[in-house]
Scaffold this active site. Structure first.
Site, PDB file in Angstrom:
ATOM      1  N   GLU A 152       0.820  -1.221   0.000  1.00  0.00           N
ATOM      2  CA  GLU A 152       0.000   0.000   0.000  1.00  0.00           C
ATOM      3  C   GLU A 152       0.845   1.258   0.000  1.00  0.00           C
ATOM      4  O   GLU A 152       0.533   2.229  -0.684  1.00  0.00           O
ATOM      5  CB  GLU A 152      -0.956   0.006   1.203  1.00  0.00           C
ATOM      6  CG  GLU A 152      -2.167  -0.913   1.065  1.00  0.00           C
ATOM      7  CD  GLU A 152      -1.898  -2.337   1.492  1.00  0.00           C
ATOM      8  OE1 GLU A 152      -0.753  -2.635   1.896  1.00  0.00           O
ATOM      9  OE2 GLU A 152      -2.823  -3.168   1.427  1.00  0.00           O
TER      10      GLU A 152
ATOM     11  N   HIS B  44      -8.872  -5.129  11.395  1.00  0.00           N
ATOM     12  CA  HIS B  44      -9.546  -5.025  10.095  1.00  0.00           C
ATOM     13  C   HIS B  44     -10.835  -4.222  10.150  1.00  0.00           C
ATOM     14  O   HIS B  44     -11.594  -4.229   9.193  1.00  0.00           O
ATOM     15  CB  HIS B  44      -9.896  -6.427   9.569  1.00  0.00           C
ATOM     16  CG  HIS B  44      -8.777  -7.107   8.865  1.00  0.00           C
ATOM     17  ND1 HIS B  44      -7.540  -7.266   9.416  1.00  0.00           N
ATOM     18  CD2 HIS B  44      -8.709  -7.679   7.632  1.00  0.00           C
ATOM     19  CE1 HIS B  44      -6.761  -7.923   8.565  1.00  0.00           C
ATOM     20  NE2 HIS B  44      -7.436  -8.166   7.481  1.00  0.00           N
TER      21      HIS B  44
END
Lengths: 385, 331
Positions: free
Chosen positions: B65, B134
């Site tokens: 990322e 998450h």
């Protein structure tokens, strides 16, 4: 190509390289002396508290910026880290604007909002000046991504031919241990991006010598192998050698669109920043490298080709005058008006820097931060492609 | 628009239509992210886009990322208009430096020379028992940063219109979807439309209490309003659509009418859009309020895994109804 920095003070002549025209070589000497003088005056201005924040000078590494950038074309994008004054000047930034930026004045290249570590120059395709170690390498890979996309998607659709621009992305050896650098190298290798990642290996990550912080510190170009990238060592203390070696690489990347990693061997003569007493290295080591001063090396090379002491003194006089007037220009440039605090947060009417030192550039009405304005019709200057 | 042009599509289809239309319109727009191309998107948002636009414009990235977000920002500085998909905004935290330290600041620190026309998008908020790493609602953390815009749509119609605006915007836009909304169906016209930023939508008109919310929570608020109606409480629900810019005028107008305000925000309460709205309302509507602004947030703990705990952790119908009743002295 040569490996370790040549610190023996010898005049190097590499017979395998073609001769650089004397006028060109003299212009490089002038650029390197300009950067040196500029940085000396920066140190002085910093001590006089005219420059604030952090300030990292480029003294000792002048051959790198000058030699690498000479091997590019003006349309080739460049991005670097926070030791960026040399790259800005070598790229053609007006020294007045560079100095005014550090003085925090409205005539600065970023209107006094960036400072020493954030030199930006759209007209000269300099995409910063970035303060976070390593962060500029993903950006540089992105510049290369965009030039390739421009060729393969946009120009291809218009039958517009290829621009084949090559991006130079500079980092220091300390940045080699940042994850983002490795992610970016993987992406560059994966996507065949036309970028040359140049590690200005001055041997120190702030005060940590390369062997104390980096595996394979003696041969960092080996790291590029894992990313499917050619790794090359270049002597960054010799501008002629730097230029020819880089010219080959730039030509190659322009033709192949394959990234290359460069271990550019050099030495930073001063501290990491202005507050660094350099206790982590010996005076003997510094003197050894100072004997291979890149400006002295080039001067000696040119003396063999007929450069006279008078000519050298004339260049010295000229760069001193240029930098002195840059300091004066910066001092006379106004401080940014308080209304400027809220400008350039979002896109608004008052656009890019125009190079003027005058506050009239702030004209155009009272622009509030245009939170709610949506205008998709204006042809933005930002759209290069 | 004519009724005939309306059809019902899923939230994910709405986002995809917006991206595809803008990619047809502007060659500079491209999509990159993990699994967006060959896999058709981890959540099928980009299904079929590789087939239409090819691998040069719909680009699978490795799991890095920080690297690909930074790469996209560099491309945006050159004039491309990338859309970057984060499979989850929770994963964007490893890209915090490029997305927070580069994209929103580039224009300012370059003195207006280099903008960053980029859209970061992905799932935000609890997905369903994904545990604490998450389940990020990043709006509290990220909306703190000036220079960026933040969009949090609650339904397919808004998702499409706001995404098209986001792609045409010249500033970095953080576009927060929700895994729990991707299959939501809603009416979306065939004709092109754009929804401007900074304009809240009155999701339900009412007179007793203003509920300020955004994203998935708007739908929970609508359910609560139906229940509260049975108790004689009339709620006005404002769907903010964008957090930056924030449509302060709509909030103030509504609260001046109702005299009561509840904020429902699924990020944590400390330094959040909810606290910002509360501060705004207390400042602008001080004399109009019959009670202090009540706030419903996720509990101030890491997101738990166990089903029951997670349900209680998130703002839910019971906690929202309690807040409205308390705000109106009905509890």
């Amino acid at each position: 190509m040569s490996a370790a920095p040549n610190a023996d003070g010898q005049v190097r002549t590499k017979s395998s390289r073609p001769e650089v025209p004397m006028a060109t070589a003299k212009s490089w000497l002038r650029e390197m002396m300009l950067i040196r003088e500029f940085e000396l005056r920066c140190m002085q201005a910093y001590q006089d508290k005219k420059i604030g924040g952090f300030c990292h000078v480029y003294i000792g590494q002048e051959a790198v910026a000058v030699g690498t950038i000479a091997a590019t074309e003006a349309r080739d994008p460049i991005v670097t880290a926070y030791r960026d004054h040399g790259h800005a000047l070598a790229r053609g930034m007006n020294p007045n604007h560079c100095m005014a930026e550090m003085f925090g004045r409205v005539g600065g290249c970023a209107k006094g909002k960036g400072g020493s570590m954030h030199m930006f120059d759209r007209d000269n395709n300099l995409f910063g000046g970035h303060g976070i170690v390593g962060a500029q390498i993903p950006l540089g890979v992105g510049l290369a991504f965009a030039t390739k996309y421009e060729d393969e998607v946009i120009n291809a659709a218009k039958n517009g031919g290829k621009s084949n621009r090559v991006t130079l992305a500079f980092l220091g050896d300390g940045a080699l241990n940042q994850g983002s650098v490795h992610e970016a190298m993987n992406l560059a290798g994966l996507f065949d991006l036309p970028v040359i990642i140049i590690c200005e290996n001055n041997g120190y990550s702030m005060g940590t010598s390369i062997v104390r912080g980096t595996t394979m510190g003696h041969e960092i170009s080996a790291k590029s192998e894992a990313y499917g990238m050619e790794g090359v060592e270049i002597d960054g203390m010799d501008v002629i050698e730097t230029y020819w070696a880089m010219k080959e690489l730039v030509d190659k990347v322009r033709a192949t669109s394959r990234p290359i990693f460069v271990d550019m061997r050099c030495y930073r003569f001063k501290g990491h920043s202005m507050s660094d007493p350099r206790k982590y290295r010996t005076r003997e080591e510094e003197e050894r490298y100072e004997q291979g001063d890149p400006i002295g090396v080039l001067k000696a090379q040119l003396e063999l080709r007929g450069l006279t002491e008078d000519e050298h003194k004339e260049i010295q006089r000229e760069v001193r005058a240029t930098v002195k007037s840059a300091v004066e220009w910066a001092e006379h440039s106004p401080v940014p008006p308080m209304t400027d605090l809220y400008r350039d947060v979002y896109r608004e009417r008052w656009g890019p820097y125009t190079g003027s030192s005058e506050p009239e550039m702030l004209g155009g009405g009272e622009n509030e931060c245009n939170f709610n304005a949506i205008d998709t019709t204006i042809d933005r200057k930002a759209d290069l492609l | 628009m004519s009724i005939a042009s309306m059809r019902e599509i899923e939230f994910r289809d709405a986002v995809r239509e917006a991206m595809s239309e803008e990619m047809r319109r502007d060659m500079r727009v491209m999509l990159m992210g993990e699994e967006v191309a060959q896999y058709n998107g981890a959540y099928k948002v980009s299904r079929g886009m590789l087939d239409e636009f090819g691998p040069r414009r719909v680009i699978d990235t490795p799991i890095s990322e920080s690297g690909f977000a930074g790469m996209a920002i560099g491309a945006a500085m050159m004039g491309l208009r990338p859309i970057v998909e984060f499979m989850s905004w929770s994963f964007s935290l490893v890209a915090a430096d490029p997305i927070l330290n580069n994209a929103p600041k580039m224009l300012y620190m370059s003195g207006g020379q280099f903008g960053c026309p980029i859209v970061f998008r992905g799932n935000n908020g609890a997905g369903g028992q994904l545990g604490s790493t998450h389940s990020w609602s990043i709006e509290g953390l990220f909306s703190n940063v000036p220079g960026m815009k933040m969009v949090i749509p609650s339904n397919p119609y808004d998702a499409k219109g706001l995404m098209k605006t986001a792609i045409r915007d010249d500033d970095p836009v953080f576009f927060l979807e929700s895994e729990r909304l991707l299959s939501m169906r809603g009416e979306v016209p065939e004709e092109e439309y754009l929804i401007p930023f900074g304009q809240a939508r009155i999701a339900r008109a009412g007179k007793d209490c203003t509920i300020v919310s955004f994203g998935r929570m708007v739908n929970v608020c609508l359910e609560v309003a139906i229940e509260l109606e049975k108790e004689g409480i009339s709620c006005e629900i404002l769907d903010m659509r964008t957090i930056r810019p924030l449509d302060a005028a709509s909030i103030i107008r509504s609260v001046k009418r109702t005299g009561a305000c509840v904020v429902v925000d699924q990020s944590w309460s400390f330094g959040s859009p909810g606290s910002e709205v509360a501060a705004l309302v207390h400042r602008e509507c001080f004399d109009d309020l019959d009670n202090y602004v009540h706030r419903v947030h996720s509990a101030d703990v890491p997101a738990p895994y166990a089903y029951g705990l997670e349900q209680e952790y998130l703002p839910n119908a019971r906690r929202i109804a309690e807040a409205v009743r308390s705000c109106l002295y009905r509890s």
